[in-house]
Design an enzyme around this catalytic site. Structure first.
Site, PDB file in Angstrom:
ATOM      1  N   LYS A  12      16.027  55.959  22.860  1.00 24.07           N
ATOM      2  CA  LYS A  12      16.487  57.316  23.149  1.00 24.07           C
ATOM      3  C   LYS A  12      16.649  58.016  21.819  1.00 24.07           C
ATOM      4  CE  LYS A  12      20.090  55.463  25.333  1.00 24.07           C
ATOM      5  NZ  LYS A  12      20.321  56.224  26.548  1.00 24.07           N
ATOM      6  N   ARG A  13      16.912  59.321  21.839  1.00 23.69           N
ATOM      7  CA  ARG A  13      17.181  59.994  20.573  1.00 23.69           C
ATOM      8  C   ARG A  13      18.299  59.268  19.826  1.00 23.69           C
ATOM      9  NH1 ARG A  13      14.434  64.863  19.235  1.00 23.69           N
ATOM     10  NH2 ARG A  13      15.832  64.809  17.458  1.00 23.69           N
TER      11      ARG A  13
ATOM     12  N   LYS B 122      15.285  55.247  34.771  1.00 23.18           N
ATOM     13  CA  LYS B 122      13.940  54.654  34.660  1.00 23.18           C
ATOM     14  C   LYS B 122      14.040  53.133  34.537  1.00 23.18           C
ATOM     15  CE  LYS B 122      12.750  58.668  31.824  1.00 23.18           C
ATOM     16  NZ  LYS B 122      12.626  59.074  30.405  1.00 23.18           N
TER      17      LYS B 122
ATOM     18  N   LYS C  63      25.441  58.541  21.216  1.00 19.42           N
ATOM     19  CA  LYS C  63      24.731  57.522  22.007  1.00 19.42           C
ATOM     20  C   LYS C  63      25.031  56.109  21.503  1.00 19.42           C
ATOM     21  CE  LYS C  63      20.890  60.587  23.397  1.00 19.42           C
ATOM     22  NZ  LYS C  63      20.654  60.377  24.843  1.00 19.42           N
TER      23      LYS C  63
ATOM     24  N   THR D 247      18.697  60.046  31.690  1.00 20.91           N
ATOM     25  CA  THR D 247      17.650  59.786  32.686  1.00 20.91           C
ATOM     26  C   THR D 247      16.937  58.486  32.343  1.00 20.91           C
ATOM     27  OG1 THR D 247      16.175  61.221  31.420  1.00 20.91           O
ATOM     28  CG2 THR D 247      17.221  62.164  33.377  1.00 20.91           C
TER      29      THR D 247
ATOM     30  N   HIS E 271      23.486  71.435  29.960  1.00 17.85           N
ATOM     31  CA  HIS E 271      23.063  70.074  29.610  1.00 17.85           C
ATOM     32  C   HIS E 271      23.974  69.345  28.647  1.00 17.85           C
ATOM     33  CE1 HIS E 271      19.110  69.578  31.512  1.00 17.85           C
ATOM     34  NE2 HIS E 271      19.043  70.905  31.439  1.00 17.85           N
TER      35      HIS E 271
HETATM   36  C1  LIG Z   1      13.550  59.576  29.584  1.00 18.41           C
HETATM   37  C2  LIG Z   1      13.281  59.921  28.170  1.00 18.41           C
HETATM   38  C3  LIG Z   1      14.312  60.382  27.347  1.00 18.41           C
HETATM   39  C4  LIG Z   1      15.746  60.488  27.817  1.00 18.41           C
HETATM   40  O1  LIG Z   1      16.370  59.252  27.578  1.00 18.41           O
HETATM   41  P1  LIG Z   1      17.975  59.100  27.597  1.00 18.41           P
HETATM   42  O2  LIG Z   1      18.165  57.636  27.452  1.00 18.41           O
HETATM   43  O3  LIG Z   1      18.447  59.606  28.919  1.00 18.41           O
HETATM   44  O4  LIG Z   1      18.500  59.867  26.445  1.00 18.41           O
HETATM   45  C5  LIG Z   1      14.024  60.687  26.039  1.00 18.41           C
HETATM   46  N1  LIG Z   1      12.770  60.556  25.547  1.00 18.41           N
HETATM   47  C6  LIG Z   1      11.763  60.100  26.295  1.00 18.41           C
HETATM   48  C7  LIG Z   1      10.422  59.952  25.692  1.00 18.41           C
HETATM   49  C8  LIG Z   1      11.970  59.775  27.639  1.00 18.41           C
HETATM   50  O5  LIG Z   1      10.952  59.337  28.375  1.00 18.41           O
END
Ligand SMILES: *Cc1c(COP(=O)(O)O)cnc(C)c1O
Length: 822
Positions: free
Chosen positions: A562-563, A674, A568, A670, A372
């Site tokens: 995101k985190r 979305k 990022k 991911t 990952h």
């Molecule tokens: C989808 C999701 C992530 C991953 O987000 P990235 O932008 O790909 O880092 C992290 N936390 C939550 C709650 C998510 O639903």
């Protein structure tokens, strides 16, 4: 790269598939189940019951409907003698389950009607469910999407993990700073789960290994009991119900009575306290070091319990351990369960009497490993003395495996540096066990999670292992489940799509492509825009409640959730926000596009810069939101406690999706998928799955900027001078100097001096190098926004062309290429 062969992603209409909507069960049955659960399991009558009792009764009622299918699915697997998939993951970022179960059982209408007769809205009861956050971010959420897709594709599967009492911490923002509070998701019980006390195993730690003439015996110094807690996972249209099996820990000897009687009350309970600590809390580190002993204990605890459970089940039904690879596919979600490789070999050799080489062969044919991250700080390794003390027998097995791997390398004519890179032991400095090399050499398949990431795996961390074992590395681009991330979180959009192209896309998301030829249709554009606006109004209300900030639903919602991590590049977005703020103030006559900049995300508690970035976002928000000269044009919001539930609210209300990592550093992402599925446009770098999203939605429907991964690597190698870049860009310079000089932190002018200093000194994440391109791309986004029809058309092309990023497609590829179950 991407394989030519098509993969079955359509969900087959298995005989047990639920009936279609027109003959779904009436509400009488579900109503009777709820009332029965309320009276007999919750112990309340309708008049005394509180909303939470109704919530609990509703879950019990659904669970009853699920159980029959669960048993039926299990029976079918036994009867078929089918191969099972075992997904081992230290994290499952599940979120709420109520809507998932209701939707997948096609009971939404019936349940809404039943609850209304008692004066409740389903949506209201949904709010009472805690968000199960047994994961940090993308990796854990992937595991949850995979579990749902496995059930939807009717693949027999178990997820294995830990039942953390405290999952991901709850984030509060105090004066702009992140404060971490324990998340107590189990405090009102968990009606979804089943205690399986009969499925319990002993897990040993420490002690010594004794070898004599006929074998090896490990005598652990301590033992705890792992016991199973199961949650059913319902597939779409009830295709199958699989099991998420999470382990909890108990002391074998919960109380030492002799110690207790002798007055040593603490000592008497020490065993229980030690066991409890194993499952107490999730390490809140995402792509970051979590190198404590307790973490390794957690990893072994859940891996060993899972492997014992898998082998027990195999022997019960198939009797011959040698057929394990035909009946079980074990997938390791990152290296956290890598010690499972050594555990399988140990059980085959020490308990089933196989020779080492045969045990290794069986293990390899059974195990697959998913990588990952390529970030060095996130690659797991353990100090050898710690590993040896905790798992002495596993250490021997790792040495034995290593000697075979090194022999292969020498035989292949590899030189010393290559052999050193391949070794399972890092000999530089203090000796360490490399978990990625253990997973790689113990598996038949090693996959990356996006095309670029898989390519970089071959070139960087696994360069030499790939040369030695070239058949192992393969790509499986991530996906997200369209049930949660379209149908459940965005029922308005789902309805509009259904009216436009029929409901075939609900079983096969690639059918969303039918929207392409309607993208220019003004009526469809209008309907989709109305749904987006309604979602934005709802989010605006929620933001007001959470933060007190009022935002305009007609402004562009520009979102980065995101985190929080330097790679990022929330900092790039924040600095550009400041630059935009400066520009609006110095050119008030220009036709600025009103924007709401929305940020959300948690920082690892030990990650200083990430926490400071949260504070900076809040400091910038406070200043900009209170400046009348930009009011109506720019707002900044940091939404606290980002989690799955919040993502489900924010994503359907987003116009612009920020996916701006330093190229080469985001394995896949991911979140990007979305957003596109919900009709947001992406502004992003050529990183991770962004590249594949661009290939599918088309260059004209995405805004790409910045350096490529190759250019980043080259710049780093050939000397990069960020100071010169900052000084050469007036906008960047003004923003960075403003932040560094305390414009946003008048109470502590030096607060961001070091953070900004880091940009001048090294700027590892290339914020300065990409700034001008990013700012220009943002102005390109503005220009597109000023053409509403063009924007809406592009949004439709996004929705239409990201059906491929369904986790059904991803799981079909794993099933075909890695597990051999389709
Ligand atoms: C989808 C999701 C992530 C991953 O987000 P990235 O932008 O790909 O880092 C992290 N936390 C939550 C709650 C998510 O639903």
């Amino acid at each position: 790269m991407i394989r030519g062969a098509t993969v079955r992603t359509r969900i087959s209409n298995h005989v047990t598939t639920l009936s279609r909507p027109n003959d779904r069960p009436g509400n009488d049955e579900i109503d009777a189940l709820i009332i029965d659960a309320l009276r007999h399991r919750v112990g309340k009558d309708e008049r005394a019951a509180k909303p939470h009792d109704w919530y609990t009764a509703t879950v019990y009622a659904l669970r009853d409907k699920v159980i029959d299918r669960w048993m039926e699915s299990t029976r079918r697997t036994y009867a078929d003698g089918a191969k099972r998939v075992y997904y081992l993951s230290l994290e499952f970022l599940i979120g709420r389950l109520l809507r998932d179960a209701v939707n997948n059982l096609d009971l939404t209408g019936a349940l809404e009607r039943a609850l209304r007769t008692h004066g409740f809205e389903l949506a209201e009861l949904e709010e009472l469910e805690p968000d199960a956050a047994l994961g940090n971010g993308g990796l854990g959420r992937l595991a949850a999407c995979f579990m749902e897709s496995l059930a939807s594709l009717d693949i027999p599967a178990y997820g294995y993990g830990i039942r953390y009492v405290n999952g991901m911490f709850r984030q509060r923002i105090d004066e702009g700073w992140q404060v971490e509070l324990p998340e107590t998701w189990l405090s009102h019980g968990n009606p979804w789960e089943f205690d399986r006390r009969e499925s319990a195993y002993r897990i040993g730690f420490g002690g010594e290994v004794i070898s004599d003439g006929d074998g090896v015996e490990w005598h652990p110094a301590e033992e705890v009991e792992a016991s199973a807690v199961d949650t059913p996972v319902v597939g779409w249209r009830g295709a199958r119900v699989n099991t998420l099996r999470l382990w909890t820990a108990n002391a074998l000897d919960p109380i030492k009575l002799d110690a207790f009687n002798a007055g040593d009350h603490v000592g008497a309970l020490e065993g229980e306290a030690r066991a409890a600590s194993l499952v107490r809390v999730l390490y809140p580190a995402d792509s970051h070091k979590a190198g404590q002993e307790l973490r390794l204990r957690q990893e072994y605890f859940f891996s060993a319990a899972s492997i014992q459970d898998i082998i027990r089940r195999h022997m019960q039904f198939h009797e011959d351990i040698r057929t394990l690879p035909d009946k079980a596919a074990i997938q390791l979600n990152d290296t956290h369960p890598a010690v499972a490789v050594a555990e399988i070999i140990r059980l085959l050799v020490d308990e089933h009497g196989l020779e080492f080489d045969e045990a290794l062969d069986i293990t390899r044919r059974t195990v697959g490993y998913t990588n990952h991250t390529l970030l060095p700080e996130a690659l797991e390794s353990w100090p050898l003395p710690l590993f040896e003390r905790l798992l002495p027998r596993h250490m021997q097995i790792i040495y034995a495996l290593n000697s075979r791997v090194l022999r292969d390398a020498r035989k292949a004519g590899m030189d010393d540096p290559a052999v050193a890179a391949i070794s399972l032991i890092d000999e530089g400095g203090d000796r360490r066990v490399r978990m990625a090399n253990l997973a790689f050499t113990g598996a038949h398949s090693v996959n990356g999670v996006a095309a670029l990431h898989t390519e970089l795996m071959k070139q960087t961390v696994f360069h030499d292992l790939h040369t030695l074992y070239p058949e192992k590395i393969n790509n499986k681009t991530n996906g997200v489940t369209p049930r949660r991330w379209l149908m459940q979180c965005n029922p308005g959009l789902t309805g509009v799509i259904r009216d436009a192209i029929g409901d075939g896309f609900m079983d096969d998301t690639t059918q969303l492509e039918k929207l392409n030829k309607l993208a220019g249709d003004a009526a469809l554009q209008e309907r989709i825009a109305e749904v987006k606006r309604a979602n934005k109004v709802a989010l605006a209300g929620h933001i007001k409640e959470l933060t007190g900030i009022r935002v305009d639903p007609d402004a562009m919602f520009d979102v980065q959730i995101k985190r929080i991590h330097e790679y990022k590049r929330q900092l790039l977005n924040l600095i550009e926000t400041v630059a935009l703020y400066d520009q609006i103030r110095s050119h008030p006559e220009k036709d600025w596009v009103p924007r709401v900049k929305i940020f959300g995300g948690k920082a690892a508690p030990s990650y200083h810069n990430a926490k400071l970035i949260i504070k900076l976002a809040n400091d910038i928000a406070r200043r900009i939101n209170s400046d009348p000269s930009v009011s109506g044009l720019l707002k900044v919001v940091f939404v606290p406690n980002y989690n799955v539930t919040l993502a489900e609210r924010i994503i359907p209300a987003s116009d612009l999706s920020e996916q701006i990592s330093t190229a080469g550093m985001e394995a896949s992402g991911t979140g990007n998928m979305k957003f596109a599925l919900n009709g947001a446009l992406t502004i992003g770098t050529l990183d991770g799955a962004n590249i594949e999203i661009k290939d599918r939605v088309g260059d004209e429907n995405i805004v790409i900027f910045g350096m490529t991964a190759e250019e980043v690597a080259e710049k780093r190698a050939n000397g990069y001078n960020p100071r010169a870049v900052i000084e050469g860009s007036p906008e960047l310079r003004q923003a960075v100097e403003g932040i560094a000089g305390g414009v946003f932190s008048p109470d502590d002018k030096d607060r961001y001096k070091d953070l900004m200093g880091g940009l001048y000194d090294s700027d590892w994440f290339m914020v300065a190098a990409d700034f001008d391109a990013y700012a220009a791309a943002q102005r390109d986004v503005d220009a597109r926004w000023r053409d509403p029809a063009g924007w809406r058309k592009a949004a439709i092309h996004n929705i239409a062309n990201v059906g491929w990023f369904s986790s059904d497609r991803t799981i079909s590829e794993y099933a075909r290429d890695i597990w051999g179950v389709l």
